[in-house]
Write a protein that holds these residues in place. Structure first.
Motif, PDB file in Angstrom:
ATOM      1  N   SER A 442       0.803  -1.220   0.000  1.00  0.00           N
ATOM      2  CA  SER A 442       0.000   0.000   0.000  1.00  0.00           C
ATOM      3  C   SER A 442       0.834   1.266   0.000  1.00  0.00           C
ATOM      4  O   SER A 442       0.333   2.333  -0.310  1.00  0.00           O
ATOM      5  CB  SER A 442      -0.912   0.017   1.227  1.00  0.00           C
ATOM      6  N   SER A 443       2.121   1.162   0.382  1.00  0.00           N
ATOM      7  CA  SER A 443       3.010   2.321   0.466  1.00  0.00           C
ATOM      8  C   SER A 443       2.413   3.450   1.288  1.00  0.00           C
ATOM      9  O   SER A 443       2.614   4.622   1.010  1.00  0.00           O
ATOM     10  CB  SER A 443       3.363   2.823  -0.944  1.00  0.00           C
ATOM     11  N   GLY A 444       1.634   3.103   2.260  1.00  0.00           N
ATOM     12  CA  GLY A 444       1.082   4.097   3.172  1.00  0.00           C
ATOM     13  C   GLY A 444      -0.373   4.407   2.946  1.00  0.00           C
ATOM     14  O   GLY A 444      -1.054   4.924   3.826  1.00  0.00           O
ATOM     15  N   ALA A 445      -0.889   4.160   1.770  1.00  0.00           N
ATOM     16  CA  ALA A 445      -2.287   4.481   1.484  1.00  0.00           C
ATOM     17  C   ALA A 445      -3.213   3.469   2.143  1.00  0.00           C
ATOM     18  O   ALA A 445      -2.848   2.317   2.348  1.00  0.00           O
ATOM     19  CB  ALA A 445      -2.518   4.491  -0.019  1.00  0.00           C
ATOM     20  N   ASP A 446      -4.437   3.912   2.447  1.00  0.00           N
ATOM     21  CA  ASP A 446      -5.417   3.033   3.085  1.00  0.00           C
ATOM     22  C   ASP A 446      -6.125   2.209   2.022  1.00  0.00           C
ATOM     23  O   ASP A 446      -7.278   2.455   1.660  1.00  0.00           O
ATOM     24  CB  ASP A 446      -6.433   3.847   3.892  1.00  0.00           C
ATOM     25  N   MET A 447      -5.449   1.213   1.494  1.00  0.00           N
ATOM     26  CA  MET A 447      -6.024   0.338   0.477  1.00  0.00           C
ATOM     27  C   MET A 447      -6.693  -0.825   1.199  1.00  0.00           C
ATOM     28  O   MET A 447      -6.048  -1.538   1.968  1.00  0.00           O
ATOM     29  CB  MET A 447      -4.943  -0.166  -0.477  1.00  0.00           C
ATOM     30  N   PRO A 448      -7.976  -1.042   0.983  1.00  0.00           N
ATOM     31  CA  PRO A 448      -8.697  -2.071   1.738  1.00  0.00           C
ATOM     32  C   PRO A 448      -8.290  -3.477   1.318  1.00  0.00           C
ATOM     33  O   PRO A 448      -7.811  -3.712   0.219  1.00  0.00           O
ATOM     34  CB  PRO A 448     -10.161  -1.802   1.380  1.00  0.00           C
ATOM     35  N   ALA A 449      -8.505  -4.416   2.230  1.00  0.00           N
ATOM     36  CA  ALA A 449      -8.259  -5.824   1.933  1.00  0.00           C
ATOM     37  C   ALA A 449      -9.383  -6.367   1.079  1.00  0.00           C
ATOM     38  O   ALA A 449     -10.533  -5.931   1.192  1.00  0.00           O
ATOM     39  CB  ALA A 449      -8.157  -6.615   3.235  1.00  0.00           C
ATOM     40  N   PRO A 450      -9.094  -7.296   0.174  1.00  0.00           N
ATOM     41  CA  PRO A 450     -10.154  -7.879  -0.651  1.00  0.00           C
ATOM     42  C   PRO A 450     -11.097  -8.732   0.184  1.00  0.00           C
ATOM     43  O   PRO A 450     -10.734  -9.238   1.241  1.00  0.00           O
ATOM     44  CB  PRO A 450      -9.380  -8.730  -1.656  1.00  0.00           C
ATOM     45  N   GLY A 451     -12.312  -8.892  -0.296  1.00  0.00           N
ATOM     46  CA  GLY A 451     -13.271  -9.734   0.392  1.00  0.00           C
ATOM     47  C   GLY A 451     -14.200  -8.940   1.286  1.00  0.00           C
ATOM     48  O   GLY A 451     -14.214  -7.707   1.291  1.00  0.00           O
ATOM     49  N   SER A 452     -14.976  -9.668   2.071  1.00  0.00           N
ATOM     50  CA  SER A 452     -15.973  -9.065   2.945  1.00  0.00           C
ATOM     51  C   SER A 452     -15.322  -8.207   4.016  1.00  0.00           C
ATOM     52  O   SER A 452     -14.250  -8.524   4.530  1.00  0.00           O
ATOM     53  CB  SER A 452     -16.811 -10.170   3.604  1.00  0.00           C
ATOM     54  N   SER A 453     -15.958  -7.080   4.342  1.00  0.00           N
ATOM     55  CA  SER A 453     -15.465  -6.191   5.395  1.00  0.00           C
ATOM     56  C   SER A 453     -16.172  -6.445   6.727  1.00  0.00           C
ATOM     57  O   SER A 453     -16.038  -5.668   7.665  1.00  0.00           O
ATOM     58  CB  SER A 453     -15.653  -4.721   4.982  1.00  0.00           C
ATOM     59  N   LYS A 454     -16.975  -7.524   6.788  1.00  0.00           N
ATOM     60  CA  LYS A 454     -17.687  -7.833   8.021  1.00  0.00           C
ATOM     61  C   LYS A 454     -16.713  -8.301   9.104  1.00  0.00           C
ATOM     62  O   LYS A 454     -15.611  -8.724   8.826  1.00  0.00           O
ATOM     63  CB  LYS A 454     -18.722  -8.931   7.761  1.00  0.00           C
ATOM     64  N   GLY A 455     -17.192  -8.229  10.315  1.00  0.00           N
ATOM     65  CA  GLY A 455     -16.396  -8.725  11.423  1.00  0.00           C
ATOM     66  C   GLY A 455     -16.177  -7.679  12.489  1.00  0.00           C
ATOM     67  O   GLY A 455     -16.436  -6.488  12.288  1.00  0.00           O
ATOM     68  N   SER A 456     -15.709  -8.110  13.620  1.00  0.00           N
ATOM     69  CA  SER A 456     -15.492  -7.228  14.759  1.00  0.00           C
ATOM     70  C   SER A 456     -14.004  -7.072  15.007  1.00  0.00           C
ATOM     71  O   SER A 456     -13.286  -8.055  15.169  1.00  0.00           O
ATOM     72  CB  SER A 456     -16.170  -7.816  16.007  1.00  0.00           C
ATOM     73  N   ARG A 457     -13.550  -5.809  15.051  1.00  0.00           N
ATOM     74  CA  ARG A 457     -12.142  -5.565  15.321  1.00  0.00           C
ATOM     75  C   ARG A 457     -11.782  -5.959  16.759  1.00  0.00           C
ATOM     76  O   ARG A 457     -10.645  -6.365  17.032  1.00  0.00           O
ATOM     77  CB  ARG A 457     -11.805  -4.107  15.058  1.00  0.00           C
TER      78      ARG A 457
END
Length: 954
Positions: A442-457
């Motif tokens: 990502s070189s610092g950028a907030d590039m999201p991970a592929p796939g579902s964004s569901k879940g609890s941090r």
């Protein structure tokens, strides 16, 4: 040069199969010829071993047969020399048969074959009598090379069903034979079972026959080759698929195809190695931090404020600040380089500065790795590589400790005088960081991970906390869980050596499962298996408990890629920061179980390792629950698009981490072989039937200047000629003490049997026994301690010059709990009184001579006598005895190794108790005298003190 003959003109032809037959015939002639000659000429001599001879042992081992006796040694050497020619030809023909333009595996296997042939010559022509060290090096190198040779030949086998079938039979038989081979060797060496070595020898000969037989199968493949040279079937021209290639063709759309296909890249392999070394550095620094912190409350005898340093691991919370997160991810190389300040701490002068320097390094390393995981989250393949490196770094750290007797050679408590490799470790770390941190996805950028964004941090963070704690407390040393299940002699469970290698192999297996079967890994079925393993380890001892440990090991390692990748999908401040915070709380709970007498709220967790283990599994369960809602299928279109956008070398990168894993496991196996104890120990003055026994409180093997003290301890113990000694404050198998085992180095270097004493799950500060004499039986006791710290004791029966003698090693409770100490004195007095054998007590009693509990330990209640009742200047250490003649007593100063002196006594086996009359040294036989080395100023600040001279008695 043009060919002399036209194509098809053959002056002479030799079928390739005769190379195989020549190799087989010469090899079998070497071994069987030596066996026949040896049995015919020296039968009873070659079946004799260090414990038994004929008729208990009736078949010779391979080494005894081909060893130093003439003429069988000559018969073996002549034929094994003849074998070398066909052997090199066999390796060459196999390469010609299997080579492919797009594969490096045939070259690798050929190289292994040549190396294996050379090492065979090494252990053949350099016998153990000539040079035991190099003989072992050549032998273990040969055995280790057998693994890739066998697997490589299986993978490259041409599609000849008969040949493949026989290779599987011979290879399976060879590896299966190693299990009973090891078992019966241990029965012989450890348990001294009559006839066990004969059974071991039979299996040893079987492995030789199977090993040679495996190569004999090439007869079926080489039948298609003719020498001078005409290939009548075209196999060497690359027209025939191998078994491995046919599998890969069918699997080309599956993950395994991407892993094992394609050309080998040294650049990618070096990248992977650098990555793994960075992981090794992280775990090396993390596992040293608590050990450095422990030094201060140890000396202050309570909390002192330095404990706050443990909070440096929550540095990932800083990544919650967006500009700082951007800068850290973009400049992660600089952060990793700054973390290496922790490796420089061995250069600092004071313990305080060493702690602060290491703490800074740990904080920066936790920050750097959290940023690395987060920065790679948009590229699953790159993220997996970083996770693999991180976990393999733990495995490498554990193997390093396995090789260095449970000390990591780059820890800040290590330096040149005690075996440290700090400078080498630092230089490699700098090179590794420069190599492996050339940017993130990502070189610092907030590039999201592929796939579902569901879940609890929060669930992801809790799972990560449980994982980090499990990895640290259970797997940062291969012998930790073995010490949990150890219950004394006779041996009924695993030993730190060689069985520590089993833990390391299970760690590797777990990682492979986690990489290839993530769906199964995150399943509740697998979680249930891991939980059962944790319960079995906590409840049971011996092999049963260790089987649970192995299951738990596989589960924890397999779960690592799943939980770390799950956490990397969320902002790192709220996942990795919270994870390390909860990890610290678990660490404190783990410490509180034994340190309850010195910390606030300690009684709540007193001796409750079961609670700590339950919380650990519940935390991991939270992570499993969170990860199950964010599955990313490797077959999804988005994932495959990501995978397809990277270079072929990156697509193959997983294989390089697996190669490193294989290399590490082979190294672990080699260390287990090289460290295997000889069990041929001899007392210092066996001709005089003297036992020199001592007691020493070693302050957890960290000296007054915060250096590991095993080497200094070894020197004074050897010079004082102690045959039997007890160690107190010796249980170092906890996070707080670095998950170490001081007894391993001392036992192996001094040549002694060892009983570690009650393990870390018994919640004592430790008691250990080391002996030049075989330990026939030993029992561990936890003495009554209703209020204060637990008091450990070992009751061991030793075989001393053919007489059975009981030795007790005991550490009483602290001064603040008089009722505990009274109950403990009565318990131990009863234990000693009931012993029907001559007895020696090596102890820490916390009492003044002839006052209070002293009169319970000494006198009619116990039947024991004080080694010198006139010695009024004692408070802690005492030596008592009964039924054996005491002939000497000495007190030796400690230097700066610990805070307690060494007390030692000399006893004469087979003689009745003597008088209290003191005699001069010139009345004592030379073999019964104390070493003169410690007179006057002594050596290295060790000298006879209090009395100034050692004492002798009639």
């Amino acid at each position: 040069m043009a060919p002399k003959f036209k194509d098809g003109d053959v002056v002479a032809t030799i079928s390739g199969k005769w190379i195989s037959w020549a190799h087989t015939g010469a090899a079998y002639a070497a071994f069987l010829g030596a066996l026949i000659v040896g049995i015919g000429l020296h039968y009873k001599k070659i079946v004799q071993n260090e414990f038994y001879g004929y008729p208990d042992e009736w078949f010779p081992s391979v080494s005894a047969t081909i060893g130093d006796r003439y003429p069988e040694r000559s018969v073996f050497m002549v034929f094994i020399a003849i074998t070398s020619g066909p052997r090199f030809a066999l390796v060459g023909l196999w390469y010609i048969l299997t080579r492919k333009s797009n594969s490096t595996l045939p070259k690798f296997v050929a190289g292994v074959g040549i190396f294996r042939t050379l090492t065979c010559g090494g252990w053949t022509y350099v016998t153990s009598t000539d040079d035991h060290h190099w003989h072992d090096i050549f032998m273990i190198s040969y055995l280790v090379a057998t693994v890739p040779w066998t697997l490589g030949c299986l993978a490259l086998s041409p599609r000849n069903p008969t040949a493949v079938k026989y290779r599987k039979i011979f290879a399976g038989g060879f590896f299966a034979t190693l299990v009973p081979l090891t078992y019966f060797f241990l029965q012989h060496k450890v348990h001294r079972v009559a006839g066990a070595y004969t059974t071991y020898a039979l299996f040893e000969w079987l492995t030789v026959l199977l090993d040679v037989g495996f190569d004999t199968v090439t007869v079926l493949d080489f039948a298609s080759l003719e020498i001078v040279i005409k290939d009548v079937r075209g196999l060497s021209r690359g027209n025939t698929q191998t078994v491995a290639e046919s599998v890969l063709e069918k699997q080309k759309d599956k993950e395994v195809g991407n892993v094992f296909s394609g050309a080998f890249s040294w650049s990618a392999a070096i990248d992977a190695a650098a990555d793994v070394y960075n992981g090794f550095v992280f775990w090396s620094m993390l596992t040293s931090l608590a050990l450095l912190i422990w030094y201060f409350p140890l000396w202050y005898m309570g909390l002192c404020g330095y404990e706050i340093a443990i909070l440096v691991t929550i540095s990932p919370f800083l990544l919650g600040i967006k500009p700082l997160r951007f800068l850290t991810v973009r400049r992660v190389r600089l952060c990793h380089l700054l973390s290496l300040v922790g490796l420089l701490s061995f250069l600092t002068k004071t313990p305080e500065s060493r702690l602060f320097t290491t703490a800074f390094g740990v904080g920066m390393s936790a920050l750097s790795w959290s940023a690395t995981f987060y920065g790679e989250r948009s590229q699953p393949q790159r993220l997996e590589a970083r996770i693999s490196a991180f976990i393999l770094g733990l495995l490498a750290s554990s193997i390093a400790k396995f090789a260095f007797w449970t000390n990591n050679p780059i820890w800040p408590i290590m330096h040149g005088p005690n075996g440290g490799w700090n400078k080498v470790g630092l230089a490699l770390a700098v090179l590794a960081v420069l190599r492996s941190t050339r940017g993130t996805a990502s070189s610092g950028a907030d590039m999201p991970a592929p796939g579902s964004s569901k879940g609890s941090r929060t669930l992801a963070a809790l799972g990560l906390a449980g994982l980090f704690f499990a990895l640290h407390t259970l797997l940062s040393d291969s012998s930790t869980m073995i010490s949990w299940v150890w219950e004394g002699y006779p041996v009924r469970g695993p030993l730190a050596v060689p069985h520590g290698a089993y833990t390391l192999l299970a760690m590797g297996l777990g990682l492979v499962i986690g990489l290839f079967y993530p769906t199964f890994t995150r399943s509740w079925t697998f979680f249930g298996a891991g939980s059962i393993g944790a319960a079995v380890l906590t409840i049971y001892s011996h092999w049963t408990g260790y089987y649970g440990a192995l299951v738990l090991t596989v589960y924890i390692m397999a779960l690592s890629p799943v939980l770390i990748s799950s956490a990397a999908r969320f902002p790192p401040g709220s996942t990795f920061g919270l994870a390390f915070l909860v990890y610290n709380l678990a660490l404190l709970a783990h410490v509180w179980t034994v340190a309850y007498a010195f910390v606030p709220g300690g009684p709540l967790l007193r001796e409750r390792t079961d609670i700590v283990m339950t919380v650990m599994m519940l935390l991991i369960g939270c992570g499993v629950f969170g990860a199950s809602s964010q599955k990313v299928s490797p077959s999804s279109a988005k994932y495959r698009a990501k995978l397809g956008s990277i270079s072929p070398a990156a697509r193959k990168q997983r294989s390089y981490y697996l190669y490193i894993l294989l290399g590490l496991e082979l190294l672990a196996t080699s260390v287990a072989y090289l460290r295997f104890p000889s069990y041929d120990y001899t007392p210092y003055h066996a001709e005089d039937k003297v036992i020199t026994a001592g007691i020493w409180t070693i302050h957890f093997s960290v000296d007054n200047d915060m250096w590991s003290s095993e080497h200094r301890m070894r020197d004074v113990i050897k010079e004082l000629e102690l045959d039997v000694f007890g160690l107190l404050e010796s249980d170092t198998q906890r996070i707080l003490m670095g998950n170490r085992d001081v007894t391993q180095f001392l036992a192996e270097d001094l040549g002694m049997y060892v009983d570690y004493g009650p393990g870390p799950n018994k919640h004592t500060w430790g008691a250990a026994l080391l002996s030049k004499f075989p330990i026939v039986n030993s029992t561990h006791h936890l003495l009554p301690s209703p209020v204060g710290e637990l008091a450990p004791a070992i009751h061991a029966t030793l075989d001393c010059y053919g007489s059975l003698i009981d030795v007790f090693v005991f550490h009483s409770g602290q001064e603040e709990d008089p009722e505990d100490r009274r109950l403990q004195s009565e318990y131990l007095a009863k234990l000693m009184r009931e012993s029907p054998r001559p007895s020696i007590l090596l102890s820490y009693l916390v009492t003044k001579p002839k006052e209070g509990n002293y009169n319970t330990y000494v006198g009619e209640k116990s039947g024991m006598r004080d080694i010198d009742s006139s010695d009024w200047d004692r408070w802690c250490e005492y030596i008592l005895y009964k039924g054996i003649r005491r002939i000497g007593y000495a007190r030796v100063s400690r230097s700066t190794i610990t805070d307690t002196e060494i007390q030692a006594g000399k006893f004469l086996v087979g003689a009745p108790e003597g008088t209290d009359d003191q005699i001069s040294e010139d009345q004592v036989p030379i073999g019964q005298r104390w070493p003169a080395l410690f007179r006057g100023q002594g050596v290295r600040d060790h000298r006879y003190h209090v009395f100034e001279e050692p004492r002798y008695y009639a």
